[in-house]
Motif scaffolding. Structure first.
Motif, PDB file in Angstrom:
ATOM      1  N   VAL A  51       0.837  -1.192   0.000  1.00  0.00           N
ATOM      2  CA  VAL A  51       0.000   0.000   0.000  1.00  0.00           C
ATOM      3  C   VAL A  51       0.877   1.248   0.000  1.00  0.00           C
ATOM      4  O   VAL A  51       0.449   2.324  -0.388  1.00  0.00           O
ATOM      5  N   MET A  52       2.140   1.102   0.440  1.00  0.00           N
ATOM      6  CA  MET A  52       3.073   2.219   0.435  1.00  0.00           C
ATOM      7  C   MET A  52       4.446   1.728   0.008  1.00  0.00           C
ATOM      8  O   MET A  52       4.905   0.681   0.466  1.00  0.00           O
ATOM      9  N   ASP A  53       5.084   2.453  -0.895  1.00  0.00           N
ATOM     10  CA  ASP A  53       6.436   2.144  -1.365  1.00  0.00           C
ATOM     11  C   ASP A  53       7.221   3.448  -1.337  1.00  0.00           C
ATOM     12  O   ASP A  53       7.031   4.320  -2.183  1.00  0.00           O
ATOM     13  N   THR A  54       8.090   3.593  -0.335  1.00  0.00           N
ATOM     14  CA  THR A  54       8.839   4.829  -0.150  1.00  0.00           C
ATOM     15  C   THR A  54      10.324   4.543  -0.272  1.00  0.00           C
ATOM     16  O   THR A  54      10.818   3.570   0.275  1.00  0.00           O
ATOM     17  N   ARG A  55      11.036   5.406  -0.991  1.00  0.00           N
ATOM     18  CA  ARG A  55      12.473   5.222  -1.217  1.00  0.00           C
ATOM     19  C   ARG A  55      13.271   6.324  -0.510  1.00  0.00           C
ATOM     20  O   ARG A  55      12.824   7.458  -0.412  1.00  0.00           O
ATOM     21  N   GLY A  56      14.472   5.943  -0.061  1.00  0.00           N
ATOM     22  CA  GLY A  56      15.355   6.901   0.588  1.00  0.00           C
ATOM     23  C   GLY A  56      14.744   7.524   1.824  1.00  0.00           C
ATOM     24  O   GLY A  56      14.568   8.742   1.899  1.00  0.00           O
ATOM     25  N   VAL A  57      14.397   6.691   2.813  1.00  0.00           N
ATOM     26  CA  VAL A  57      13.624   7.154   3.969  1.00  0.00           C
ATOM     27  C   VAL A  57      14.533   7.409   5.173  1.00  0.00           C
ATOM     28  O   VAL A  57      15.397   6.605   5.504  1.00  0.00           O
TER      29      VAL A  57
END
Length: 208
Positions: A51-57
């Motif tokens: 549901v969420m795909d976040t890069r460089g967190v």
């Protein structure tokens, strides 16, 4: 008065038309219900998608309104429809745990990590490296962190590097601060200062 029967006949025809229309709609609905079921099967594929795909967190995580953790990761995936739901850090993660005055109590690094948010359980895998406030370093290939029980544990081989010695063994359990810990099956103590001793075999089952 002659118009009244015509009006009645008109209403009857309208009623018949409505009934026929309703029957047609029911037939169409029942015939479409099979198609809708097929769509339902396709929708279940959504369960395997993040549901969420976040890069460089780089993010701070709070517990009961107090900032407790900082997470650095290249990729953060959230699977909210899995059973159980979880967060995935499959490209590595670096995590710091803070105390009440925002001092780092421990840092954890791993190649892969999963966080099961309902259970409040971390599963860390591959080159798991931990450093506590005392500067001790812990290395293993698999580690579990139960936040609810405030417990860290592993059944795998573990290497603990202290300022003056290196301890190895299988099976490990500790508090969250990694300051009070036990090795279930210790294998040996290897002193850093070679003049003191080359190695010392353990006679006890625990090390605190």
């Amino acid at each position: 008065m002659l118009l009244q029967p015509i009006n009645i006949v008109y209403h009857k025809n309208a009623s018949i038309t409505i009934v026929l229309g309703a029957m047609v709609m029911l037939l169409l609905f029942s015939s479409c219900s099979g198609k809708k079921k097929e769509l339902g099967d396709a929708i279940t594929e959504r369960d395997s998608m993040a549901v969420m795909d976040t890069r460089g967190v780089t993010t701070l995580v709070s517990d009961s309104g107090v900032t407790r953790y900082r997470i650095n990761t290249e990729e953060w995936l959230v699977f909210d429809r899995k059973n159980p739901p979880y967060w995935a850090f499959e490209k590595g993660v670096y995590l710091e745990k803070f105390d009440s005055i925002f001092q780092v109590e421990a840092s954890i690094k791993a190649d892969t990590a999963y966080f099961f948010n309902k259970e409040e359980l971390w599963k860390l895998m591959g080159n798991v490296h931990i450093q506590n406030l005392k500067g001790e370093q812990f290395d293993t290939e698999l580690l579990y962190w139960d936040q609810r029980a405030q417990r860290i544990y592993s059944d795998e081989f573990i290497r603990i590097e202290q300022p003056d010695r290196i301890i190895t063994g299988h099976g490990f359990e500790s508090n969250q601060q990694m300051t009070v810990y036990t090795i279930r099956k210790p294998e040996g103590i290897f002193y850093v200062d070679e003049e003191t001793a080359a190695a010392d075999s353990l006679q006890t089952d625990t090390i605190n």
